[in-house]
Design a protein around this motif. Structure first.
Motif, mmCIF file in Angstrom:
data_model
loop_
_atom_site.group_PDB
_atom_site.id
_atom_site.type_symbol
_atom_site.label_atom_id
_atom_site.label_comp_id
_atom_site.label_asym_id
_atom_site.label_seq_id
_atom_site.Cartn_x
_atom_site.Cartn_y
_atom_site.Cartn_z
ATOM 1 N N ARG A 18 0.922 -1.326 0.155
ATOM 2 C CA ARG A 18 0.022 -0.161 0.044
ATOM 3 C C ARG A 18 1.044 1.337 -0.123
ATOM 4 N N GLU A 19 2.004 1.258 0.665
ATOM 5 C CA GLU A 19 2.952 2.517 0.766
ATOM 6 C C GLU A 19 3.493 2.578 -0.717
ATOM 7 N N GLN A 20 3.617 1.693 -1.519
ATOM 8 C CA GLN A 20 4.363 1.957 -2.775
ATOM 9 C C GLN A 20 3.107 2.695 -3.956
ATOM 10 N N GLU A 21 1.779 2.691 -3.378
ATOM 11 C CA GLU A 21 0.921 3.369 -4.382
ATOM 12 C C GLU A 21 0.967 4.574 -4.312
ATOM 13 N N ILE A 22 0.896 5.284 -5.747
ATOM 14 C CA ILE A 22 1.209 6.411 -6.252
ATOM 15 C C ILE A 22 0.277 7.303 -6.238
ATOM 16 N N GLU A 23 -0.020 8.345 -5.872
ATOM 17 C CA GLU A 23 -1.292 9.489 -6.203
ATOM 18 C C GLU A 23 -1.504 9.360 -7.579
ATOM 19 N N ALA A 24 -2.772 9.315 -7.787
ATOM 20 C CA ALA A 24 -3.238 9.485 -9.191
ATOM 21 C C ALA A 24 -3.488 10.910 -9.502
ATOM 22 N N LYS A 25 -2.715 11.894 -9.809
ATOM 23 C CA LYS A 25 -2.964 13.035 -9.705
ATOM 24 C C LYS A 25 -3.897 13.650 -10.929
ATOM 25 N N GLY A 26 -4.985 14.520 -10.677
ATOM 26 C CA GLY A 26 -5.885 14.843 -11.590
ATOM 27 C C GLY A 26 -7.103 13.912 -11.596
ATOM 28 N N LEU A 27 -7.183 12.962 -10.765
ATOM 29 C CA LEU A 27 -8.294 11.964 -10.852
ATOM 30 C C LEU A 27 -8.992 12.012 -9.541
ATOM 31 N N THR A 28 -10.387 11.777 -9.494
ATOM 32 C CA THR A 28 -11.325 11.637 -8.496
ATOM 33 C C THR A 28 -12.176 10.606 -8.905
ATOM 34 N N CYS A 29 -13.020 10.006 -7.954
ATOM 35 C CA CYS A 29 -13.818 9.179 -7.821
ATOM 36 C C CYS A 29 -15.450 9.788 -7.606
ATOM 37 N N ARG A 30 -16.261 9.557 -8.440
ATOM 38 C CA ARG A 30 -17.640 9.999 -7.962
ATOM 39 C C ARG A 30 -18.772 9.099 -8.126
ATOM 40 N N ILE A 31 -19.296 8.802 -6.996
ATOM 41 C CA ILE A 31 -20.277 7.759 -6.779
ATOM 42 C C ILE A 31 -21.664 8.293 -6.655
ATOM 43 N N THR A 32 -22.444 7.391 -7.582
ATOM 44 C CA THR A 32 -23.960 8.217 -7.602
ATOM 45 C C THR A 32 -24.446 7.517 -6.281
ATOM 46 N N GLU A 33 -25.024 8.531 -5.564
ATOM 47 C CA GLU A 33 -25.640 8.210 -4.129
ATOM 48 C C GLU A 33 -27.507 7.933 -4.333
ATOM 49 N N SER A 34 -28.012 9.042 -5.234
ATOM 50 C CA SER A 34 -29.428 8.758 -5.389
ATOM 51 C C SER A 34 -29.775 10.029 -6.543
ATOM 52 N N TYR A 35 -30.994 9.684 -7.131
ATOM 53 C CA TYR A 35 -31.500 10.626 -7.963
ATOM 54 C C TYR A 35 -32.959 11.047 -7.850
ATOM 55 N N GLU A 36 -33.404 12.136 -8.452
ATOM 56 C CA GLU A 36 -34.783 12.534 -8.376
ATOM 57 C C GLU A 36 -35.220 13.414 -9.416
ATOM 58 N N ASP A 37 -36.529 12.949 -10.129
ATOM 59 C CA ASP A 37 -36.710 13.766 -11.148
ATOM 60 C C ASP A 37 -37.218 15.387 -10.704
ATOM 61 N N VAL A 38 -36.847 16.176 -11.189
ATOM 62 C CA VAL A 38 -37.070 17.505 -10.995
ATOM 63 C C VAL A 38 -37.733 18.434 -12.372
ATOM 64 N N SER A 39 -38.160 17.601 -13.214
ATOM 65 C CA SER A 39 -38.790 18.369 -14.428
ATOM 66 C C SER A 39 -39.663 19.117 -14.083
ATOM 67 N N ASP A 40 -40.553 18.839 -13.231
ATOM 68 C CA ASP A 40 -41.885 19.652 -13.332
ATOM 69 C C ASP A 40 -41.433 20.977 -12.262
ATOM 70 N N ARG A 41 -40.524 20.944 -11.498
ATOM 71 C CA ARG A 41 -39.973 22.361 -11.025
ATOM 72 C C ARG A 41 -39.495 23.204 -11.941
ATOM 73 N N ILE A 42 -38.621 22.532 -12.877
ATOM 74 C CA ILE A 42 -37.833 23.561 -13.712
ATOM 75 C C ILE A 42 -38.707 23.991 -14.639
ATOM 76 N N LEU A 43 -39.541 23.040 -15.299
ATOM 77 C CA LEU A 43 -40.329 23.475 -16.464
ATOM 78 C C LEU A 43 -41.354 24.509 -16.139
ATOM 79 N N GLY A 44 -42.073 24.158 -14.826
ATOM 80 C CA GLY A 44 -43.155 25.133 -14.394
ATOM 81 C C GLY A 44 -42.618 26.361 -13.800
ATOM 82 N N SER A 45 -41.235 26.519 -13.790
ATOM 83 C CA SER A 45 -40.640 28.086 -13.311
ATOM 84 C C SER A 45 -40.738 28.877 -14.492
ATOM 85 N N VAL A 46 -40.792 27.987 -15.996
ATOM 86 C CA VAL A 46 -40.527 28.984 -17.145
ATOM 87 C C VAL A 46 -41.858 28.847 -18.004
ATOM 88 N N ALA A 47 -43.053 28.310 -17.559
ATOM 89 C CA ALA A 47 -44.239 27.831 -18.240
ATOM 90 C C ALA A 47 -44.627 29.155 -19.033
#
Length: 722
Positions: A111-140
């Motif tokens: 583990r000590e020999q592992e090298i920093e992967a500069k410039g890289l991050t990991c993104r994990i999807t936690e959840s999602y939610e449909d917000v179409s009505d809120r957005i389109l309703g605001s510009v109706a």
């Protein structure tokens, strides 16, 4: 609906397929759409909620977005498998002429020999939610197209900020699933500390080079291993030796037995962008302007960088990532052009749109709502096409010329600084200067003055050649000083690059950016030129915003009426959000009297190597092991060899690189990394006959790791019995 319309509608929905083949649905299905797909009927052996379960742990929890690619956890110690080309930039940044990990590969045995992967991050999807009505309703009730689009964008940002305020541990983003139609809020966890664990020799990880890129048969060991780390409290943290391996909710089981032809397989991943629900004018715009211009420019850039890179090893390493990215895009775009012409896609889309127009005009209620839709789309694209070459030039100038990109960031920072009240300027400077230096540092990492000068000249000459209605005012100022355009450009470049101190990173960081006063006191020709370019971009922005607003509304209407016409919903185009696609391990016939089987083997590596092409050089140990038939437990019995790559008819695009290929039991059997050349057109149109994707077979990954790189410790961590 008359017979003509019915027959044309069948163009959209497709025919019956090939006799004896299992059917699959086109599409990269969002999490919200997975329940609509009958995966059990298609061949899935586990329960669908084991793939995605919003109320529990599932395979989705093993997925990460890493550096614009996909990866997956394959141990409970945060070990990630992805593609070699996805780790390439981080390996380049870690490499030196003395420690040339880029070419020789890298194995961290502790583990000590592992090298920093500069410039890289990991993104994990936690959840999602449909917000179409809120957005389109605001510009109706908003009629102005530019105002409407601006309000949509502001609402998207507001909803994302609201989600972060409720839970500061996440990052949030609202993604447009259908342009102008549907919007979904995604919540992500971002891991900031990612490290390189194992990257194979470049002659394995990039075997075939550009000769084989986007080509089948393929023999590339396109894989790499990384590890995600977090703070001791389990929360995301920046790189620190005190951090500990991340414990994922789920990790994938690796099945070392692989697959057989016609086996059911599926992928979870983060595909980038597709454009299948667009009219004929969009495809025509891509084919006439975007694809040829970009591919030709990148070809020139790469030839320039490769020539300059011959000077020394350090320069070669410095330019490697940019060359690789350019080459990948260039070949992809040329494949798209070939595909568009090969299937006459523009004519197909025109025929589909004609049928849609006839449907609209044949229904009074629909005509009342959408009667001008097709005409408005055509008129808008006439405007877009009229400025296309200038717009493409503006889109590439900063990426093409590193010092001009440096100038842009410095000018932007200076402008923002000078907008602050006098009493707050120093505080603003102190709070933001480190971020500016980080951005500039990334630009300087791939900067070379000879490359910059040559590519800059090409860009200026391109601007001079633009039609009178598409002039770049800043470039006209340069060439109007004399009668010989090229001579004026050469003179300008010699003066600007000769006098500019922007080419000296140490001076920029230590002196120019020392204080607000030193920043404001400095000026040179490149900063002035960039200001002129930025001014023209700002001047044309209101019109571009107006057009984008119109396009947003038109495309939403286009999808709406098309769904009515076909009496079915569509799978949204890919947009870098988590998706599922499924299919079968399957060969195909790309041309008359040819059949491509779905597996390649080590034997093929040796055959290609015998051609003498440098792209096909391989480590000699591969031939030694193959001659001895030292395959361990990783051979495929029917082939009497180790499978290297496999082919399947899943629906993938950029961003699916690194996606885990899973079998019917949800076990990892390969890693997706490419498409066949004919499938580069997938971004615009998918078809069973030509759409094939390519992955590295897990048996080859394990064989190379064990037999060549002696990394059995990784196999043990993944639970592989040796």
């Amino acid at each position: 609906m008359n017979k003509k319309i019915v027959s044309l509608a069948l163009l959209f929905t497709g025919g019956l397929g090939l006799l004896g083949y299992k059917f699959r649905d086109e599409g990269m299905f969002p999490l919200s759409e997975i329940h609509k797909v009958d995966l059990k009927k298609a061949g899935l052996k586990i329960e669908p909620n084991e793939v995605y379960n919003p109320n529990g742990i599932s395979l989705v929890d093993a997925l990460v977005n890493v550096g614009g690619c996909t990866g997956s956890f394959v141990s409970d110690e945060g070990l990630i498998i992805t593609n070699h080309h996805c780790a390439f930039s981080a390996v380049q940044l870690a490499s030196t002429p003395e420690n040339d990990y880029l070419n020789k590969g890298f194995v961290a045995r502790t583990r000590e020999q592992e090298i920093e992967a500069k410039g890289l991050t990991c993104r994990i999807t936690e959840s999602y939610e449909d917000v179409s009505d809120r957005i389109l309703g605001s510009v109706a009730n908003i009629e102005n197209p530019a105002t409407r689009l601006q309000m949509i964008n502001n609402m998207m940002k507001s909803i994302a900020a609201e989600a972060v305020l409720k839970d500061p541990s996440i990052k949030a983003e609202v993604s447009e699933m259908f342009i102008g139609k549907t919007y979904v809020l995604f919540r992500y966890k971002t891991i900031q500390d990612v490290r390189l664990v194992y990257v194979p020799n470049r002659q394995i990880g990039e075997f075939g080079g550009e000769t084989d890129n986007w080509v089948w048969p393929r023999h590339t060991g396109d894989y790499a291993f990384m590890r995600a780390y977090v703070g001791k409290d389990g929360k995301p943290a920046k790189y620190s030796k005190d951090n500990v391996p991340f414990k994922p909710k789920k990790s994938l089981k690796v099945n070392a037995n692989g697959t057989n032809e016609e086996d059911f397989v599926f992928i979870l991943g983060y595909p980038g962008r597709t454009f299948r629900h667009r009219p004929a004018q969009f495809i025509d715009y891509q084919a006439r302007y975007v694809l040829p211009y970009t591919s030709e420019l990148f070809d020139f850039q790469n030839a320039t960088m490769e020539n300059v890179g011959k000077k020394d090893k350090a320069t070669e390493i410095k330019l490697a990532t940019r060359i690789k990215r350019n080459a990948n895009v260039m070949k992809n775009y040329r494949g798209k052009l070939t595909g568009i012409k090969g299937i006459d896609l523009v004519a197909q889309k025109q025929q589909e749109d004609a049928a849609l127009a006839e449907f609209i005009n044949g229904n009074a209620a629909i005509k009342a709502q959408y009667g001008n839709l097709m005409e408005n789309i055509d008129q808008l694209y006439q405007l877009i096409n009229g400025d296309a070459n200038r717009d493409l030039w503006f889109s590439q100038i900063y990426n093409s010329t590193s010092l001009l990109n440096v100038a842009r960031n410095i000018n932007s920072f200076k402008n923002q600084l000078n907008q602050q009240p006098s009493a707050q300027k120093q505080a603003y400077f102190n709070n933001n200067i480190s971020r500016l230096k980080q951005t500039l540092g990334n630009i300087y990492n791939a900067y070379h003055i000879d490359v910059d000068r040559r590519i800059f000249k090409r860009m200026l000459l391109d601007a001079v050649a633009l039609t009178p209605n598409q002039r770049v005012a800043a470039v006209d100022k340069i060439v109007n000083r004399g009668s010989n355009n090229e001579a004026m450009i050469d003179e300008y470049i010699n003066d600007a690059f000769g006098l500019s101190k922007l080419k000296d990173q140490d001076y920029v960081f230590a002196s120019l950016l020392k204080s607000p006063k030193s920043l404001n006191d400095y000026n040179d020709g490149l900063l002035v030129l960039e200001n002129d370019i930025a001014r023209q971009i700002a001047e044309i922005k209101p019109e571009k915003d107006r057009r984008d607003g119109i396009l947003n509304k038109l495309m939403g209407d286009y999808v709406n009426v098309k769904e009515k016409f076909l009496n079915k919903g569509f799978v949204p185009d890919a947009n870098s959000t988590l998706r599922l696609t499924y299919g079968y391990v399957r060969g195909y016939s790309p041309a008359d009297a040819t059949y491509m089987s779905p597996y390649t083997t080590i034997k093929g590596i040796l055959e290609k190597g015998a051609t003498g092409n440098p792209d096909f050089y391989y480590p000699t140990i591969i031939k030694e092991l193959w001659n001895k038939k030292d395959f361990g437990s990783f051979a495929k019995k029917e082939l009497n060899d180790v499978p290297v790559a496999l082919l399947y008819n899943m629906d993938t695009t950029g961003g699916n690189s690194g996606s885990p290929i899973m079998n019917a039991n949800g076990e990892l059997i390969g890693v997706n990394f490419d498409r066949a050349y004919g499938a580069t057109i997938n971004d615009y149109a998918w078809n069973e006959s030509y759409s094939r994707s390519i992955g590295v077979d897990i048996r080859y990954v394990l064989w190379v790791a064990s037999k060549i790189d002696k990394a059995d410790f990784l196999l043990e961590e993944m639970g592989i019995n040796l």
